[in-house]
Scaffold this motif. Structure first.
Motif, PDB file in Angstrom:
ATOM      1  N   ASP A 127       0.864  -1.188   0.000  1.00 35.78           N
ATOM      2  CA  ASP A 127       0.000   0.000   0.000  1.00 35.78           C
ATOM      3  C   ASP A 127       0.901   1.239   0.000  1.00 35.78           C
ATOM      4  OD1 ASP A 127      -1.884   1.950   0.306  1.00 35.78           O
ATOM      5  OD2 ASP A 127      -2.368   1.461   2.387  1.00 35.78           O
ATOM      6  N   ARG A 128       1.043   1.848  -1.159  1.00 35.78           N
ATOM      7  CA  ARG A 128       1.962   2.966  -1.300  1.00 35.78           C
ATOM      8  C   ARG A 128       1.581   4.135  -0.400  1.00 35.78           C
ATOM      9  NH1 ARG A 128       2.701   7.714  -3.850  1.00 35.78           N
ATOM     10  NH2 ARG A 128       4.794   8.186  -4.688  1.00 35.78           N
ATOM     11  N   ASP A 129       0.288   4.446  -0.298  1.00 40.39           N
ATOM     12  CA  ASP A 129      -0.145   5.562   0.532  1.00 40.39           C
ATOM     13  C   ASP A 129       0.330   5.410   1.971  1.00 40.39           C
ATOM     14  OD1 ASP A 129      -1.417   6.992  -1.457  1.00 40.39           O
ATOM     15  OD2 ASP A 129      -3.343   7.089  -0.411  1.00 40.39           O
ATOM     16  N   SER A 130       0.262   4.196   2.502  1.00 42.48           N
ATOM     17  CA  SER A 130       0.657   3.977   3.896  1.00 42.48           C
ATOM     18  C   SER A 130       2.139   4.252   4.100  1.00 42.48           C
ATOM     19  CB  SER A 130       0.327   2.547   4.326  1.00 42.48           C
ATOM     20  OG  SER A 130      -1.062   2.342   4.365  1.00 42.48           O
ATOM     21  N   VAL A 131       2.958   3.831   3.159  1.00 41.65           N
ATOM     22  CA  VAL A 131       4.401   4.047   3.271  1.00 41.65           C
ATOM     23  C   VAL A 131       4.724   5.530   3.124  1.00 41.65           C
ATOM     24  CG1 VAL A 131       6.658   3.582   2.239  1.00 41.65           C
ATOM     25  CG2 VAL A 131       4.976   1.744   2.457  1.00 41.65           C
ATOM     26  N   VAL A 132       4.229   6.150   2.057  1.00 45.73           N
ATOM     27  CA  VAL A 132       4.533   7.567   1.804  1.00 45.73           C
ATOM     28  C   VAL A 132       3.946   8.437   2.914  1.00 45.73           C
ATOM     29  CG1 VAL A 132       4.160   9.497   0.222  1.00 45.73           C
ATOM     30  CG2 VAL A 132       4.770   7.237  -0.670  1.00 45.73           C
ATOM     31  N   ILE A 140       8.906  -1.372   5.488  1.00 44.13           N
ATOM     32  CA  ILE A 140       9.486  -0.410   4.551  1.00 44.13           C
ATOM     33  C   ILE A 140       9.614   0.957   5.210  1.00 44.13           C
ATOM     34  CG2 ILE A 140       9.128   0.822   2.376  1.00 44.13           C
ATOM     35  CD1 ILE A 140       7.884  -1.722   1.252  1.00 44.13           C
ATOM     36  N   SER A 141       8.633   1.339   6.011  1.00 42.74           N
ATOM     37  CA  SER A 141       8.729   2.597   6.764  1.00 42.74           C
ATOM     38  C   SER A 141       9.981   2.593   7.629  1.00 42.74           C
ATOM     39  CB  SER A 141       7.483   2.772   7.635  1.00 42.74           C
ATOM     40  OG  SER A 141       7.637   3.840   8.551  1.00 42.74           O
ATOM     41  N   HIS A 142      10.226   1.484   8.303  1.00 45.55           N
ATOM     42  CA  HIS A 142      11.413   1.389   9.159  1.00 45.55           C
ATOM     43  C   HIS A 142      12.698   1.484   8.342  1.00 45.55           C
ATOM     44  CE1 HIS A 142      14.189   0.212  12.238  1.00 45.55           C
ATOM     45  NE2 HIS A 142      14.509  -0.897  11.605  1.00 45.55           N
ATOM     46  N   LEU A 143      12.765   0.739   7.250  1.00 46.69           N
ATOM     47  CA  LEU A 143      13.981   0.748   6.427  1.00 46.69           C
ATOM     48  C   LEU A 143      14.232   2.120   5.820  1.00 46.69           C
ATOM     49  CD1 LEU A 143      13.591  -2.696   4.605  1.00 46.69           C
ATOM     50  CD2 LEU A 143      15.279  -2.113   6.354  1.00 46.69           C
ATOM     51  N   SER A 144      13.175   2.813   5.451  1.00 51.22           N
ATOM     52  CA  SER A 144      13.353   4.126   4.806  1.00 51.22           C
ATOM     53  C   SER A 144      13.904   5.157   5.775  1.00 51.22           C
ATOM     54  CB  SER A 144      12.023   4.612   4.230  1.00 51.22           C
ATOM     55  OG  SER A 144      11.130   4.996   5.269  1.00 51.22           O
ATOM     56  N   ASP A 145      13.781   4.932   7.073  1.00 49.62           N
ATOM     57  CA  ASP A 145      14.256   5.906   8.062  1.00 49.62           C
ATOM     58  C   ASP A 145      15.701   5.658   8.471  1.00 49.62           C
ATOM     59  OD1 ASP A 145      13.537   8.206   9.678  1.00 49.62           O
ATOM     60  OD2 ASP A 145      13.745   6.902  11.425  1.00 49.62           O
ATOM     61  N   GLN A 146      16.375   4.721   7.821  1.00 48.48           N
ATOM     62  CA  GLN A 146      17.754   4.408   8.209  1.00 48.48           C
ATOM     63  C   GLN A 146      18.784   5.336   7.566  1.00 48.48           C
ATOM     64  OE1 GLN A 146      18.014   2.127  10.777  1.00 48.48           O
ATOM     65  NE2 GLN A 146      15.839   2.553  10.497  1.00 48.48           N
ATOM     66  N   ASN A 147      18.298   6.346   6.885  1.00 47.57           N
ATOM     67  CA  ASN A 147      19.172   7.361   6.290  1.00 47.57           C
ATOM     68  C   ASN A 147      20.089   8.033   7.322  1.00 47.57           C
ATOM     69  OD1 ASN A 147      18.330  10.673   6.107  1.00 47.57           O
ATOM     70  ND2 ASN A 147      19.909   9.943   4.745  1.00 47.57           N
ATOM     71  N   TRP A 148      19.707   7.960   8.602  1.00 51.63           N
ATOM     72  CA  TRP A 148      20.525   8.577   9.651  1.00 51.63           C
ATOM     73  C   TRP A 148      21.907   7.934   9.752  1.00 51.63           C
ATOM     74  CZ3 TRP A 148      22.435   5.615  13.561  1.00 51.63           C
ATOM     75  CH2 TRP A 148      21.803   4.375  13.804  1.00 51.63           C
ATOM     76  N   VAL A 149      22.047   6.679   9.324  1.00 54.72           N
ATOM     77  CA  VAL A 149      23.349   6.000   9.412  1.00 54.72           C
ATOM     78  C   VAL A 149      24.374   6.742   8.561  1.00 54.72           C
ATOM     79  CG1 VAL A 149      24.588   3.848   9.008  1.00 54.72           C
ATOM     80  CG2 VAL A 149      22.237   3.783   9.872  1.00 54.72           C
TER      81      VAL A 149
END
Length: 360
Positions: free
Chosen positions: A174-179, A277-286
């Motif tokens: 569900d793209r809306d949920s991720v975005v 996917i939400s969790h993985l997308s927030d790993q930009n902090w590394v």
């Protein structure tokens, strides 16, 4: 070291900076003048416009872009109600030992519910645009004016790429949920990460073992009636609900529900594809934390040539460090290594001090 690197700051200092301008307002102006910020904001707007749920799209656009938008979880929340919320958080073990005493609870209240415009009215509002806020605490990823927009834009790139990757494996996403989760997750950084007189961000309260921005963002999404599946995916940004982390994510939902005045059962914790996917997308902090560490070293070394002393923290941070990072971004400085950064166009060759007696 990097000759002319400092000249970028000339284009970013707020007009009339010698007046009595608050650090938040001044740094917001710095962000607005940055091409990197403007590009990131366009990316965010495009993502908002791509949402298929019309009402959720309207709410998200208002929260991130409308200057007169109301902070919904603060409507009707006077200081006495705020204290009761803090007491409930303490009773659930969501605040640390330091905030168990009466003085500690009052400190937690002030950190969790910072002042807003028209705070006692029906529509409390943020003083500066959401996207011009820093994207992280001082010393961490995207910790410069407008860094929030850049952080969200990068996370959107990661999240949408992951959606495409898993859809190629015939996964139903569900793209809306991720975005939606990515757009909302860091909204509350604009609420809690204020610029102080020394050019650093205010300290952030930890709630249920994580930064208060995560909890407050969930509370705001709950209060506005965003789709439960969005909120559930948003809750996963700081951890995937697998193994022991399942209880952590559940605690974040519970803490946010206390603030929002909602039933946490409406937002069941699920290790759904959208959550992961939400969790993985927030790993930009590394990458971002490594980048800011390298950029801090480079900027401190270049500062004396530009007439700034890194030991003079207010002037260095507000007039050099923050504008430089807003213009160039830590990632570019980090990735450049020892390669010189080309001179940037300037309209003047002499910088007026942006700090005068009495501060910004």
């Amino acid at each position: 070291m990097r000759r002319f690197l400092f000249l970028a700051a000339l284009l970013l200092l707020p007009t009339g900076a010698q007046g009595q301008t608050s650090p938040d307002a001044a740094m917001s102006q710095v962000a607005e003048r940055s091409p990197l910020f403007q590009q990131a904001r366009r990316t965010v707007i495009k993502a908002i416009d791509s949402l298929s749920d019309a009402e959720a799209r309207r709410l998200t656009r208002a929260a991130l872009l409308a200057p007169d938008d109301c902070v919904q979880h603060r409507v009707g929340l006077d200081s006495e109600k705020q204290r009761k919320i803090v007491e409930a958080l303490v009773a659930q073990g969501f605040l640390d030992d330091r905030h168990q005493t009466a003085a500690g609870m009052e400190e937690a209240r002030k950190m969790l519910f910072p002042p807003l415009l028209d705070d006692s009215e029906a529509c409390p509002r943020l003083a500066t645009p959401v996207l011009t806020a820093p994207g992280g605490n001082s010393g961490s990823h995207h910790s410069w004016p407008g860094g929030l927009a850049e952080h969200i834009a990068t996370n959107l790139a990661s999240g949408t790429a992951l959606i495409r990757a898993y859809r190629s494996e015939r996964a139903q996403i569900d793209r809306d949920s991720v975005v939606g989760a990515i757009l909302w997750h860091d909204w509350a950084k604009a609420l809690v990460l204020h610029w102080q007189a020394d050019g650093n961000t205010a300290p952030e309260l930890r709630v249920a073992g994580t930064g208060a921005h995560h909890i407050l963002g969930l509370a705001e999404a709950m209060r506005r009636g965003l789709p439960a599946r969005w909120v559930a995916a948003q809750a996963c940004a700081h951890a995937a609900p697998e193994g022991e982390d399942r209880d952590r994510v559940s605690d974040w939902i519970d803490a946010a529900a206390i603030i929002a005045g909602k039933d946490p059962a409406l937002f069941p914790v699920q290790g759904s594809p959208e959550c992961l996917i939400s969790h993985l997308s927030d790993q930009n902090w590394v990458f971002g934390d490594a980048a800011i560490a390298a950029a801090e070293i480079s900027l401190a070394a270049a500062a004396p040539e530009a007439g700034f002393d890194p030991a003079d923290r207010p002037r260095y941070n507000l007039c050099f460090r923050n504008p430089m990072l807003t213009r160039l971004g830590a990632d570019a400085i980090f990735a450049s290594g020892d390669r010189p950064i080309p001179p940037l166009p300037i309209r003047e060759t002499r910088m007026s001090p942006c700090l005068s007696q009495g501060g910004l």
